[in-house]
Every structure is written in structure tokens, then in C-alpha cells.
Design a protein around this motif. Structure first.
Motif, mmCIF file in Angstrom:
data_model
loop_
_atom_site.group_PDB
_atom_site.id
_atom_site.type_symbol
_atom_site.label_atom_id
_atom_site.label_comp_id
_atom_site.label_asym_id
_atom_site.label_seq_id
_atom_site.Cartn_x
_atom_site.Cartn_y
_atom_site.Cartn_z
ATOM 1 N N ALA A 540 0.844 -1.198 0.000
ATOM 2 C CA ALA A 540 0.000 0.000 0.000
ATOM 3 C C ALA A 540 0.879 1.248 0.000
ATOM 4 N N ASP A 541 0.394 2.303 -0.655
ATOM 5 C CA ASP A 541 1.147 3.556 -0.677
ATOM 6 C C ASP A 541 1.317 4.118 0.737
ATOM 7 N N ARG A 542 0.302 3.896 1.547
ATOM 8 C CA ARG A 542 0.347 4.415 2.904
ATOM 9 C C ARG A 542 -0.475 3.505 3.814
ATOM 10 N N ILE A 543 0.014 3.313 5.012
ATOM 11 C CA ILE A 543 -0.694 2.514 6.016
ATOM 12 C C ILE A 543 -1.038 3.441 7.179
ATOM 13 N N VAL A 544 -2.309 3.426 7.568
ATOM 14 C CA VAL A 544 -2.788 4.283 8.656
ATOM 15 C C VAL A 544 -3.189 3.392 9.814
ATOM 16 N N VAL A 545 -2.587 3.626 10.966
ATOM 17 C CA VAL A 545 -2.894 2.824 12.165
ATOM 18 C C VAL A 545 -3.910 3.592 13.008
ATOM 19 N N ILE A 546 -5.040 2.935 13.306
ATOM 20 C CA ILE A 546 -6.103 3.555 14.105
ATOM 21 C C ILE A 546 -6.270 2.780 15.407
ATOM 22 N N GLU A 547 -6.212 3.493 16.498
ATOM 23 C CA GLU A 547 -6.425 2.884 17.825
ATOM 24 C C GLU A 547 -7.411 3.742 18.605
ATOM 25 N N HIS A 548 -8.457 3.102 19.117
ATOM 26 C CA HIS A 548 -9.475 3.789 19.916
ATOM 27 C C HIS A 548 -10.026 5.028 19.205
ATOM 28 N N GLY A 549 -10.232 4.880 17.900
ATOM 29 C CA GLY A 549 -10.856 5.945 17.130
ATOM 30 C C GLY A 549 -9.944 7.070 16.714
ATOM 31 N N ARG A 550 -8.645 6.941 16.947
ATOM 32 C CA ARG A 550 -7.696 7.998 16.594
ATOM 33 C C ARG A 550 -6.576 7.446 15.699
ATOM 34 N N GLN A 554 1.074 6.872 10.633
ATOM 35 C CA GLN A 554 0.805 6.556 9.233
ATOM 36 C C GLN A 554 2.097 6.687 8.440
ATOM 37 N N GLY A 555 2.158 5.941 7.321
ATOM 38 C CA GLY A 555 3.332 5.972 6.463
ATOM 39 C C GLY A 555 3.444 4.676 5.683
ATOM 40 N N PRO A 556 4.433 4.529 4.802
ATOM 41 C CA PRO A 556 4.645 3.276 4.058
ATOM 42 C C PRO A 556 5.075 2.156 5.010
ATOM 43 N N HIS A 557 4.906 0.926 4.551
ATOM 44 C CA HIS A 557 5.218 -0.254 5.372
ATOM 45 C C HIS A 557 6.654 -0.207 5.904
ATOM 46 N N ALA A 558 7.600 0.032 5.031
ATOM 47 C CA ALA A 558 9.015 -0.014 5.445
ATOM 48 C C ALA A 558 9.327 1.054 6.479
ATOM 49 N N VAL A 559 8.757 2.227 6.289
ATOM 50 C CA VAL A 559 9.010 3.324 7.231
ATOM 51 C C VAL A 559 8.428 2.994 8.603
ATOM 52 N N LEU A 560 7.208 2.445 8.628
ATOM 53 C CA LEU A 560 6.560 2.132 9.904
ATOM 54 C C LEU A 560 7.288 1.002 10.624
ATOM 55 N N ILE A 561 7.791 0.032 9.866
ATOM 56 C CA ILE A 561 8.549 -1.064 10.489
ATOM 57 C C ILE A 561 9.831 -0.507 11.113
ATOM 58 N N GLU A 562 10.487 0.377 10.378
ATOM 59 C CA GLU A 562 11.740 0.949 10.877
ATOM 60 C C GLU A 562 11.478 1.820 12.107
#
Length: 581
Positions: A540-550, A554-562
Motif C-alpha cells: 500500500a502507498d500508505r498505512i494508517v494505524v487507528i487505535e481507539h478511534g484515533r 501513518q506511512g509506508p510499510h518499510a518506514v513504519l517497520i523501521e
């Protein structure tokens, strides 16, 4: 509870397009009612001239008159019954169509709040009681009222003093019927609600039979059904008491009236104030009054059930439709989406399902939403087609607030595949091409099926595209149902694609095939993906993580893993489970 007369007036508005048939039916009732006083009228000359004076009238006159009366009455009764049934069934069909069409356009919140069994009960079962109110009740009220008027007219002409004595008891009968009517109406409405509840219990058992069998929930379901049936039986018995008591009380009043009249008539006979024929004619007409009076008393039960059903139907018709205040319409959108301070709280909830969502999505961008279940991902997706309206903030499509767009224009830009696959009891072709404005050629349908990795399966079916899928797609496996829903979304070719766990029911190999097809299909489309299998959204171009409605990151997979925060933790825990297995 609404006024009965107001409900009946609204009900009768549905007969206006069929006024000619209604007038014909009323004319038949008038003719049939007019023949009723003729029979007791024959009694006076028959006895006074035929028996007392011996030969005062020709022998053939009375038999021919009797046969003629019943022939005319039979033709008029059949004609009026047929015409009124024709009107009522057309009106019922119109009402049922209006109710179903209105139901489809109710807000999504109404579908979630109302039990499906209650909605089905109103359209399928309750509305049948409306037919009774529109046919049998109306026929009885009009015809028997006219009969009563005719017989009373004859009685007044024969002996007005005796008639006035009999009329004294009519207000008593009115009070009795009125008191029972109010109770019948209340019980009828409660009975209809419990009938809807019974429908819901049966519907759940039919669709949940696998769970019932696997978990041995036979006793639980049987006990639930038993309790519902018992409640329904209790209301039915209370309705029987209220309905059944009306008739004997009415008949008792009539019997008292007859007894008083006979006593007074005997006194008048001694003073030569009444002839044998006149007395026989009077008693005959009075006894003939008992039948229409009984019919009017009997009709109270069906009338109250019909009014209660009509009240429930009109209550549903009066529910606010899905709001469509938008006035703007667009062609094919570019697919730019923007969330500005969006929050949403479900009615009755103590906390927001979404809070302060700020997110800009470029045209053609693939954005994946991840996070724990219940975090608000599906709620976010449901706000885009305006299934729900944000509590705060706004959503824009191509820089146009979506509430300014007509629902039709907005939803033409969207294709949805949800985790709850909905298929209709029709052919594969009909399910793939559902909702398309123009006729779709088979080549496009095969192309969509190929992209969803379902072409080989469909070509192997005896009917091909015309093969039935069964109720709710029961003839297909879970994966096949999901792929069919994917093909439906691909065929629509909308600029915005919403995928809510769209590959959750697929095996690994099929998921890879579908994922490859989806990646080709996503090109040039804005795609929002909800996925719990994180392996499916790595590209995906961008992954957005949502927790408890917020949104927490967010960012690309590789960036979020790093980065090693929430997404990395989710990713490691998911694949640690796979490795351990």
C-alpha cells in the motif's frame, strides 16, 4: 395511539386511483341492501290477503317475488364483493410497493436498530390485516348499515311506536362495542409486535442452523421460541375474550328488545291496533336485524387488528428517509478524499467511535487502515458513502463536501466489498451486474470474474453465468462468495474502491491471485483497504494505524517497520504467531 378515523381516512386514500371500481362496489351494496326489507314487506300481504282473506292476491306472485329478490341480491352481492376485492388488492399492492421502496431508503441506523424480523413482518404479514380492514370490514359496515337503515325504515312505517322501543337499546350496544374496541386496538398492536418477534426468532434459527447444530443449542432455541409463542398465545386469548364478549352482549340487548316488542305487540293486538300480517312482518324484519347487527359486532375484532396494522405500516412510512440534502452532482471523480476533524459517536454510546480524524488521500492512492478490532476502521469507511453522518467535522471528495453531493452522485463514485458478503438469490450474472445503469455485456462480466480469480469456477458450472447462487449464496463457498463480491465491485469501475476485509475468506493461493488482480485494478483508483492480514497491505502507498478511534501513526510499510511503534508491534505479533504455528 392515533385516532382510528384519521388512520382509516389515510388508508382509504389508497383507493382513490380505483374510484370507479369503488363506486361500482358501493352501488352493488346499495342494491343488495335494498332487497333486504322486501322480504318482510312480502309477509304482510301474504298473511293478511293470502291466508286471512283467502285469495286476496294471485298464487304465483309471492313465490316469483321471493325468487326474484334472491336472484337480484345474489348478483349484487357477488358484483360488489368482486369489485371491492379488486380495489382493495390493487390498493394493497400499491401500499406494499410503497412500503418496500420506503424501507430501502431508510437510514442505515434504522436497519441496525430495527430487528429484521419486525421489518419483514410489517411488509409480509401485518399489511395483510390492512386488507381485511379495507375489504371485509368496509363491506360489512356499508352493506349491513344500509340493511339496518332499510329494515328500520320498514319498521317505522309499519309501527313507529314499537320501533322506538327497540331503538332505545341501540346506545347501550354502542357503549359496549366502543369499550371493547379500545382494548382490542391496544391488544392487536401488541400482538403484531410479538408476531414480528416470532418472525425474527424463526429467521435467526433458519440462518444460524449450523451454529445451532455444532454447539447443540437446540434447547436454547426451542425455549426461546416457546417463550415467544406463549406470549403470542396469551395476547391472542386476551383478544379472543375482548372480541368474543362483544357478540353475546350485543345479542342479549337485541333479545331484550325483541321480548319487549312482542309483549307490547300482544297488547296492541288485543286492541286491534295491529294485524297478524303486520305483526309477522314486523317480527320478521326485527329478527332480520339481528344478523347485520351481529356482523357489525363481529367486525370490531378484524377492524381493530386492521387499524393496528395500518398504524404500524404508516408509522414506518412516516419514518424519515435517508437524508439527501445535496444538490450538486459530479461526473467521474478524480478520487481525492479529505477528512477534516471527523468524529463520530454511535447513538446511545458514551464515547466516540472516531475522534479528530484528519487525513488527506490523493487520487489513485492506496491507503490501508489497520489496528485492533473495534478501533473504528469500518466506521470510517461507512462515513464515506454517508451511511452515517459525522458527529463533527466533514469529508470532502475532490474538494467538495460529500453532504453537498446528491446520494446518487456520491455513491456512483464508490464500489464496496465488505467482510459481510451479501449475495441475492439470483444468477451469477445478476449478482455481478447488480445496480448497473446500462445493460452489461457478458465480456465485461467475464473480465471482472477473471480479475477476481473466479472465471474458471463459473465456466465449470452447468449454467455458466446463469447458474444460481442460492439464498445468500449458499451454493458457493465462503471464498467464492467473496470473489463474486469482488467481481461486482470491479465491474462497477468506480474511481474509489472500498475494501473492508475483502480477502478474509480466501485461502493463501487464491488470496495471492486476487491480490495480484486487485493491484492491477487499483491502478488509477483511490483505494481504501481494511485488513487484519498485514501481509496483504505491505505494498500500500500508505498505512494508517487507528487505535481507539484515533490515528496514531501513518506511512509506508518499510518506514513504519523501521519506526518500531504501533504498526511494527502489530506486524511482529502477527508473524510471530505464524512462525510459532
Amino acid at each position: 395511539m392515533k385516532d382510528s378515523l384519521a388512520i382509516y381516512k389515510r388508508l382509504m386514500r389508497y383507493t382513490r386511483p380505483y374510484l370507479r371500481g369503488f363506486v361500482f362496489a358501493l352501488a352493488g351494496m346499495v342494491v343488495a341492501a335494498a332487497t333486504e326489507p322486501l322480504f318482510p314487506a312480502l309477509m304482510k300481504p301474504l298473511l293478511d290477503q293470502g291466508f286471512v282473506e283467502k285469495g286476496g292476491i294471485p298464487l304465483w306472485t309471492v313465490p316469483v317475488a321471493i325468487i326474484g329478490i334472491f336472484v337480484v341480491r345474489g348478483i349484487a352481492t357477488f358484483s360488489s364483493s368482486y369489485a371491492l376485492a379488486w380495489v382493495a388488492n390493487h390498493a394493497l399492492a400499491d401500499m406494499r410497493r410503497e412500503l418496500f421502496s420506503h424501507m430501502l431508503r431508510l437510514p442505515a441506523s434504522d436497519f441496525e436498530r430495527e430487528a429484521s424480523g419486525l421489518l419483514i413482518s410489517r411488509i409480509v404479514f401485518e399489511i395483510n390485516n390492512v386488507t381485511v380492514a379495507a375489504t371485509r370490514v368496509l363491506t360489512t359496515v356499508v352493506r349491513d348499515s344500509l340493511v339496518i337503515v332499510g329494515l328500520l325504515g320498514w319498521l317505522l312505517w309499519l309501527n313507529w311506536k314499537l320501533t322506538l322501543v327497540a331503538l332505545v337499546l341501540i346506545p347501550v350496544m354502542g357503549i359496549v362495542v366502543g369499550s371493547f374496541s379500545r382494548r382490542m386496538r391496544r391488544l392487536s398492536r401488541q400482538n403484531l409486535e410479538h408476531t414480528g418477534e416470532l418472525t425474527r426468532v424463526v429467521e435467526e434459527a433458519v440462518h444460524g442452523y449450523k451454529v445451532i447444530k455444532i454447539f447443540g443449542a437446540y434447547e436454547r432455541e426451542a425455549a426461546l421460541f416457546h417463550r415467544t409463542v406463549e406470549r403470542l398465545r396469551g395476547f391472542a386469548m386476551r383478544m379472543t375474550v375482548a372480541s368474543g364478549a362483544t357478540v353475546p352482549i350485543t345479542q342479549l340487548c337485541a333479545a331484550v328488545a325483541v321480548a319487549v316488542v312482542v309483549s307490547i305487540a300482544l297488547v296492541q293486538s288485543i286492541d286491534n291496533q295491529i294485524t297478524v300480517g303486520g305483526f309477522a312482518s314486523f317480527i320478521t324484519a326485527m329478527l332480520m336485524l339481528l344478523a347485520p347487527l351481529k356482523h357489525l359486532a363481529d367486525i370490531n375484532g378484524p377492524l381493530q387488528r386492521g387499524l393496528a396494522a395500518a398504524d404500524a405500516v404508516f408509522e414506518m412510512l412516516d419514518q424519515q428517509r435517508e437524508r439527501d440534502d445535496g444538490r450538486r452532482s459530479i461526473g467521474r471523480a478524480r478520487g481525492a478524499l479529505r477528512f477534516e476533524g471527523v468524529s463520530y459517536r454511535y447513538p446511545g454510546s458514551e464515547r466516540d467511535a472516531l475522534s479528530g480524524i484528519d487525513l488527506a488521500i490523493r487520487p489513485g492512492e492506496v491507503v490501508a487502515f489497520v489496528g485492533a478490532s473495534g478501533g473504528g476502521k469500518t466506521t470510517l469507511i461507512n462515513l464515506i458513502p454517508r451511511f452515517f453522518a459525522p458527529t463533527h467535522g466533514r469529508i470532502l471528495l475532490d474538494d467538495v463536501p460529500i453532504e453537498e453531493l446528491t446520494l446518487g452522485s456520491l455513491r456512483r463514485q464508490l464500489a464496496l466489498v465488505s467482510q459481510e458478503i451479501v449475495l441475492f438469490n439470483d444468477t451469477i450474472r445478476a449478482n455481478v451486474a447488480i445496480g448497473t445503469a446500462d445493460e452489461v455485456d457478458d465480456a465485461r462480466i467475464w473480465q471482472a470474474l477473471r480479475a477476481a480469480a473466479l472465471e474458471e469456477f463459473v465456466r465449470a458450472q452447468p449454467g455458466g453465468l446463469d447458474a444460481p447462487v442460492g439464498e445468500r449464496g449458499t451454493r458457493l463457498s465462503g471464498g467464492q462468495r467473496q470473489r463474486l463480491a469482488l467481481a461486482r465491485a470491479l465491474l462497477k469501475d468506480a474511481p474509489v474502491l472500498l475494501l473492508d476485509e475483502a480477502t478474509s475468506a480466501l485461502d493463501s493461493q487464491t488470496e495471492r491471485d486476487v491480490q495480484t488482480a486487485l493491484e492491477r485494478t487499483m491502478q488509477g483508483r483511490t483505494t481504501l483497504v481494511i485488513a487484519h492480514r498485514l501481509s496483504t497491505i505491505e505494498r500500500a502507498d500508505r498505512i494508517v494505524v487507528i487505535e481507539h478511534g484515533r490515528i496514531v501513526e501513518q506511512g509506508p510499510h518499510a518506514v513504519l517497520i523501521e519506526r518500531g511503534e504501533s504498526y511494527a508491534s502489530l506486524y511482529r505479533s502477527q508473524f510471530a504467531g505464524v512462525d510459532a504455528a
